[in-house]
Design an enzyme around this catalytic site. Structure first.
Site, short mmCIF file in Angstrom:
data_model
loop_
_atom_site.label_atom_id
_atom_site.label_comp_id
_atom_site.label_asym_id
_atom_site.label_seq_id
_atom_site.Cartn_x
_atom_site.Cartn_y
_atom_site.Cartn_z
CG HIS A 40 -1.98 -0.92 1.20
ND1 HIS A 40 -3.00 -0.95 0.24
CD2 HIS A 40 -2.32 -2.20 1.98
CE1 HIS A 40 -3.70 -2.32 0.42
NE2 HIS A 40 -3.36 -2.91 1.47
NE ARG A 64 1.92 -4.38 3.74
CZ ARG A 64 0.71 -3.91 4.08
NH1 ARG A 64 0.14 -4.68 4.79
NH2 ARG A 64 0.25 -2.84 3.81
CG ASP A 123 17.66 -11.47 -6.07
OD1 ASP A 123 18.12 -12.50 -5.19
OD2 ASP A 123 17.21 -11.89 -7.17
CD GLU A 159 -3.53 -8.46 5.52
OE1 GLU A 159 -3.92 -7.40 6.01
OE2 GLU A 159 -2.74 -8.74 4.48
CG ASP A 186 -6.92 -5.77 4.63
OD1 ASP A 186 -7.70 -5.36 4.05
OD2 ASP A 186 -5.76 -5.71 4.43
C1 3PY Z 1 -3.94 -4.26 8.04
O1 3PY Z 1 -4.15 -3.96 8.85
O2 3PY Z 1 -4.85 -4.86 7.21
C2 3PY Z 1 -2.42 -4.33 7.41
O3 3PY Z 1 -2.11 -4.72 6.30
C3 3PY Z 1 -1.57 -3.39 8.35
O4 3PY Z 1 -1.77 -2.15 8.22
MG MG Z 2 -3.97 -5.43 5.23
#
Ligand code: 3PY
Ligand code: MG
Length: 255
Positions: free
Chosen positions: A46, A71, A85, A147, A173
């Site tokens: 994000h 991430r 890498d 999530e 999420d």
């Molecule tokens: C979430 O909270 O869904 C994340 O991916 C971390 O911010």
């Molecule tokens: Mg998330």
């Protein structure tokens, strides 16, 4: 190979505190790296960051005491390999929904015969050292995000996956998946219970548990509950609240 500070801290039973970078900029990354965090995460999911900017950010973090991690946007092997890498010492993979996805994630981070990572460690060799190839599989940290409802339903099996160091809870999420909205610090009982179930399952399988938090006080509480990888907010949220506070503070006398 250079030690992975995350593993060293876990071996001592300590909780890792990570910065979370959404702004794609190497100067911001350098500032975060000198700010006292154990590691600094570049968010390709994000964050407003592409692969090329990520490389500059990882270079900047490499010049600081913090360990660089990424991430990735999804469980996509080529991107995972590119981040490794480029010198990431850990990968957080979003939306792990099944054992199959968790296994695919781990395989993308390990060289054959254990995994499917293609050879070409590039900055891994520069940051990690000439013996990177010999130690990378053991040193790199892998956290799969829980999530989604599917992820929650497969939680125990995911936590049991060999090579996965642990899980990382995405409370926003997860809150959405449970029909509770995006709750930074969930007080809702269903979300609270789901988060604690993630923690308990990780611990039961001898794995690590991380979580994104809306503030340092929530991160401290999570770490006292047993989470050993906590993120106290993102740099963009911190910048936003500091800017708002300063703008309104500067007007406070006239108003
Ligand atoms: C979430 O909270 O869904 C994340 O991916 C971390 O911010
Ligand atoms: Mg998330």
């Amino acid at each position: 190979m250079r030690n992975n500070n995350i593993r060293d801290m876990w071996a001592k039973g300590e909780a890792v505190v990570s910065a979370w970078l959404s702004i794609g900029n190497s100067y911001t990354a350098e500032i975060a790296g000198w700010a006292g965090y154990d590691c600094v995460l570049v968010d390709l999911q994000h964050g407003m960051t592409d692969i090329q900017t990520m490389i500059g950010m990882l270079q900047a973090i490499s010049s600081t005491p913090a360990t660089p991690i990424v991430r990735v946007p999804s469980c996509d092997a080529p991107v995972i390999m590119k981040a490794l890498d480029a010198g990431a010492f850990g990968i957080v993979c979003p939306m792990i929904n099944s054992v199959k996805e968790a296994e695919a994630f781990v395989a993308a981070t390990r060289y054959p015969p254990l995994g499917e990572r293609s050879f070409g460690p590039a900055r891994g060799l520069l940051y990690g050292g000439a013996d990177y190839f010999q130690h990378a599989d053991r040193s790199i940290v892998r956290l799969g995000m829980i999530e989604t409802l599917d992820g929650l339903n497969a939680l125990d099996e995911i936590c049991a996956v060999d090579g996965l160091d642990g899980i990382f809870v995405g409370p926003n999420d997860l809150g959405l998946a449970l029909g509770k909205g995006t709750l930074g610090d969930p007080t809702d009982e269903t979300v609270r219970e789901a988060i604690l179930r993630c923690l308990a399952s990780a611990k039961a399988h001898g794995k690590h548990a991380g979580i994104f938090c809306p503030s340092s006080s929530v991160a401290a509480r999570r770490s006292s509950e047993g989470f050993d990888f906590v993120v106290p907010n993102s740099e963009v949220n911190l910048l936003k609240s500091a800017l708002i506070a300063e703008a309104s503070g500067a007007r406070s006398i006239r108003n």
